[in-house]
Design a protein around this motif. Structure first.
Motif, PDB file in Angstrom:
ATOM      1  N   ALA A 190       6.917  -0.195   6.032  1.00  0.00           N
ATOM      2  CA  ALA A 190       6.986  -1.651   5.903  1.00  0.00           C
ATOM      3  C   ALA A 190       7.669  -2.015   4.603  1.00  0.00           C
ATOM      4  CB  ALA A 190       5.589  -2.258   5.959  1.00  0.00           C
ATOM      5  N   GLU A 191       8.375  -3.134   4.617  1.00  0.00           N
ATOM      6  CA  GLU A 191       9.066  -3.591   3.424  1.00  0.00           C
ATOM      7  C   GLU A 191       8.178  -4.464   2.551  1.00  0.00           C
ATOM      8  OE1 GLU A 191      12.603  -5.553   4.656  1.00  0.00           O
ATOM      9  OE2 GLU A 191      13.570  -3.728   5.421  1.00  0.00           O
ATOM     10  N   LYS A 192       7.116  -5.002   3.142  1.00  0.00           N
ATOM     11  CA  LYS A 192       6.252  -5.900   2.380  1.00  0.00           C
ATOM     12  C   LYS A 192       4.848  -5.851   2.960  1.00  0.00           C
ATOM     13  CE  LYS A 192       7.237  -9.954   5.264  1.00  0.00           C
ATOM     14  NZ  LYS A 192       7.657 -11.370   5.283  1.00  0.00           N
ATOM     15  N   SER A 193       3.901  -6.392   2.211  1.00  0.00           N
ATOM     16  CA  SER A 193       2.538  -6.573   2.674  1.00  0.00           C
ATOM     17  C   SER A 193       2.126  -8.005   2.373  1.00  0.00           C
ATOM     18  CB  SER A 193       1.593  -5.590   1.985  1.00  0.00           C
ATOM     19  OG  SER A 193       0.267  -5.786   2.421  1.00  0.00           O
ATOM     20  N   VAL A 194       1.453  -8.630   3.325  1.00  0.00           N
ATOM     21  CA  VAL A 194       1.087 -10.029   3.132  1.00  0.00           C
ATOM     22  C   VAL A 194      -0.340 -10.286   3.603  1.00  0.00           C
ATOM     23  CG1 VAL A 194       3.382 -11.040   3.178  1.00  0.00           C
ATOM     24  CG2 VAL A 194       2.209 -10.608   5.325  1.00  0.00           C
ATOM     25  N   ALA A 195      -1.037 -11.105   2.854  1.00  0.00           N
ATOM     26  CA  ALA A 195      -2.295 -11.707   3.272  1.00  0.00           C
ATOM     27  C   ALA A 195      -1.964 -13.108   3.798  1.00  0.00           C
ATOM     28  CB  ALA A 195      -3.268 -11.755   2.102  1.00  0.00           C
ATOM     29  N   PHE A 196      -2.991 -13.894   4.125  1.00  0.00           N
ATOM     30  CA  PHE A 196      -2.695 -15.263   4.575  1.00  0.00           C
ATOM     31  C   PHE A 196      -3.838 -16.195   4.242  1.00  0.00           C
ATOM     32  CE2 PHE A 196      -5.141 -13.709   8.187  1.00  0.00           C
ATOM     33  CZ  PHE A 196      -5.826 -14.815   8.635  1.00  0.00           C
ATOM     34  N   ARG A 197      -3.500 -17.474   4.241  1.00  0.00           N
ATOM     35  CA  ARG A 197      -4.499 -18.528   4.140  1.00  0.00           C
ATOM     36  C   ARG A 197      -4.233 -19.534   5.251  1.00  0.00           C
ATOM     37  NH1 ARG A 197      -1.155 -19.961  -0.404  1.00  0.00           N
ATOM     38  NH2 ARG A 197      -2.535 -18.747  -1.757  1.00  0.00           N
ATOM     39  N   LEU A 198      -5.280 -20.233   5.643  1.00  0.00           N
ATOM     40  CA  LEU A 198      -5.175 -21.309   6.627  1.00  0.00           C
ATOM     41  C   LEU A 198      -5.642 -22.605   5.985  1.00  0.00           C
ATOM     42  CD1 LEU A 198      -6.718 -19.709   9.870  1.00  0.00           C
ATOM     43  CD2 LEU A 198      -4.298 -20.159   9.427  1.00  0.00           C
ATOM     44  N   ARG A 199      -4.895 -23.677   6.236  1.00  0.00           N
ATOM     45  CA  ARG A 199      -5.341 -24.973   5.738  1.00  0.00           C
ATOM     46  C   ARG A 199      -4.868 -26.069   6.669  1.00  0.00           C
ATOM     47  NH1 ARG A 199      -1.625 -27.934   2.431  1.00  0.00           N
ATOM     48  NH2 ARG A 199       0.385 -26.858   2.233  1.00  0.00           N
ATOM     49  N   PHE A 200      -5.646 -27.114   6.726  1.00  0.00           N
ATOM     50  CA  PHE A 200      -5.260 -28.319   7.452  1.00  0.00           C
ATOM     51  C   PHE A 200      -4.475 -29.231   6.515  1.00  0.00           C
ATOM     52  CE2 PHE A 200      -8.780 -27.115  10.239  1.00  0.00           C
ATOM     53  CZ  PHE A 200      -8.230 -27.378  11.489  1.00  0.00           C
TER      54      PHE A 200
ATOM     55  N   ASP B  96       0.847  -1.182   0.000  1.00  0.00           N
ATOM     56  CA  ASP B  96       0.000   0.000   0.000  1.00  0.00           C
ATOM     57  C   ASP B  96       0.892   1.244   0.000  1.00  0.00           C
ATOM     58  OD1 ASP B  96      -1.634   2.214   0.977  1.00  0.00           O
ATOM     59  OD2 ASP B  96      -3.128   0.694   1.488  1.00  0.00           O
ATOM     60  N   PRO B  97       0.629   2.208  -0.860  1.00  0.00           N
ATOM     61  CA  PRO B  97       1.457   3.427  -0.900  1.00  0.00           C
ATOM     62  C   PRO B  97       1.579   4.108   0.456  1.00  0.00           C
ATOM     63  CG  PRO B  97       0.000   3.368  -2.799  1.00  0.00           C
ATOM     64  CD  PRO B  97      -0.415   2.226  -1.919  1.00  0.00           C
ATOM     65  N   ARG B  98       0.544   4.003   1.290  1.00  0.00           N
ATOM     66  CA  ARG B  98       0.602   4.620   2.611  1.00  0.00           C
ATOM     67  C   ARG B  98       1.606   3.942   3.537  1.00  0.00           C
ATOM     68  NH1 ARG B  98      -5.698   4.352   3.830  1.00  0.00           N
ATOM     69  NH2 ARG B  98      -5.300   2.379   2.742  1.00  0.00           N
ATOM     70  N   CYS B  99       2.049   2.746   3.156  1.00  0.00           N
ATOM     71  CA  CYS B  99       2.972   1.997   4.006  1.00  0.00           C
ATOM     72  C   CYS B  99       4.425   2.115   3.546  1.00  0.00           C
ATOM     73  CB  CYS B  99       2.566   0.527   4.037  1.00  0.00           C
ATOM     74  SG  CYS B  99       0.937   0.232   4.781  1.00  0.00           S
ATOM     75  N   GLU B 100       4.658   2.837   2.468  1.00  0.00           N
ATOM     76  CA  GLU B 100       6.025   3.011   1.991  1.00  0.00           C
ATOM     77  C   GLU B 100       6.856   3.743   3.053  1.00  0.00           C
ATOM     78  OE1 GLU B 100       5.992   4.917  -1.779  1.00  0.00           O
ATOM     79  OE2 GLU B 100       4.985   3.255  -2.809  1.00  0.00           O
ATOM     80  N   GLY B 101       8.003   3.176   3.358  1.00  0.00           N
ATOM     81  CA  GLY B 101       8.846   3.720   4.405  1.00  0.00           C
ATOM     82  C   GLY B 101       8.530   3.167   5.777  1.00  0.00           C
TER      83      GLY B 101
END
Length: 249
Positions: A163-173, A156-161
């Motif tokens: 955070a170095e990255k942005s991540v979502a996640f998934r959960l699985r068994f 996200d442009p608002r996160c520049e400076g």
């Protein structure tokens, strides 16, 4: 079932946007309980904001079948007083939630924390939990293995400076009752704004419960790590991974 996040709020999110709150604190978590029919789960998070030093406490009540907040929740308290304490913040949040807790009899069905992996644990994998659903000895049933997978997202442009990255996640068994499976139970469609400048996650725990008919219910506790003032903030979200389903006796 793969559950998506809503456009207005994340499923079961417990976040503040970084920069509008203080920084570098990892919230503590306390499960409150399930409704008798297994449709609702509530929990509390609390702590001291590192930037402001103000105590806070938040209570979240979740419709597990819909993967959304109950109307009127979450309930958030932050005491902007130098003499305020965590105990006062928690008392106020609990008082605000008293009618909800009593109406759904949440305290009568506290559930069991059948797996827990705090951020201070150094010998366990941060994205994996292997556990049994029944807290009894001798053990009943075979283990389940739940894994969290981080999914890179555009920054996200608002996160520049910040955070170095942005991540979502998934959960699985990858294992259920001792048998290999590949069963996805949650996948982000995007990173909600309310998570802030999120750079990582920790699979923090599993809470289990049961309906009067014996149907098992489970909720995964995920710690969301976002950019803060002096480090990373940690806030909790709860993700249904095994639900009773509407109309379960």
């Amino acid at each position: 079932m793969i559950s998506g996040l809503r456009s207005s709020v994340p499923a079961c999110a417990a976040m503040f946007f970084a920069g509008t709150t203080s920084a570098a604190d990892i919230a503590s978590i306390h499960p409150i309980g399930f409704s008798a029919d297994g449709q609702i789960f509530a929990y509390e998070e609390y702590g001291i904001q590192d930037g402001s030093g103000f105590p806070y406490a938040n209570i979240y009540a979740l419709d597990l079948a819909k993967d959304t907040y109950l109307p009127g929740t979450p309930l958030r308290v932050r005491l902007e007083d130098n003499d305020a304490t965590i105990a006062k913040a928690r008392w106020q949040a609990r008082n605000d939630a008293e009618a909800l807790i009593e109406t759904h009899e949440l305290a009568n069905h506290p559930g069991e924390l059948v797996a827990f992996n705090p951020i201070t644990e150094v010998d366990e994998a941060p994205h994996r939990l292997r556990y049994r659903s029944m807290p009894v000895l001798p053990p009943v049933g075979e283990p389940n293995t739940l894994v969290l997978e981080e999914v890179p997202q555009p920054l996200d442009p608002r996160c520049e400076g910040l955070a170095e990255k942005s991540v979502a996640f998934r959960l699985r068994f990858t294992e259920r009752d001792g048998k290999p499976v590949d069963d996805a139970v949650h996948e982000d469609q995007r990173v909600p704004l309310s998570r802030g400048c999120v750079g990582g996650y920790r699979l923090g725990g599993v809470v289990s419960g049961a309906t009067p008919g014996g149907t098992g219910i489970e909720v995964a506790l995920v710690l969301v790590l976002s950019a803060g003032f002096e480090g990373q903030d940690g806030r909790w979200i709860a993700i249904p991974i095994k639900t009773a389903g509407p109309g379960t006796p």
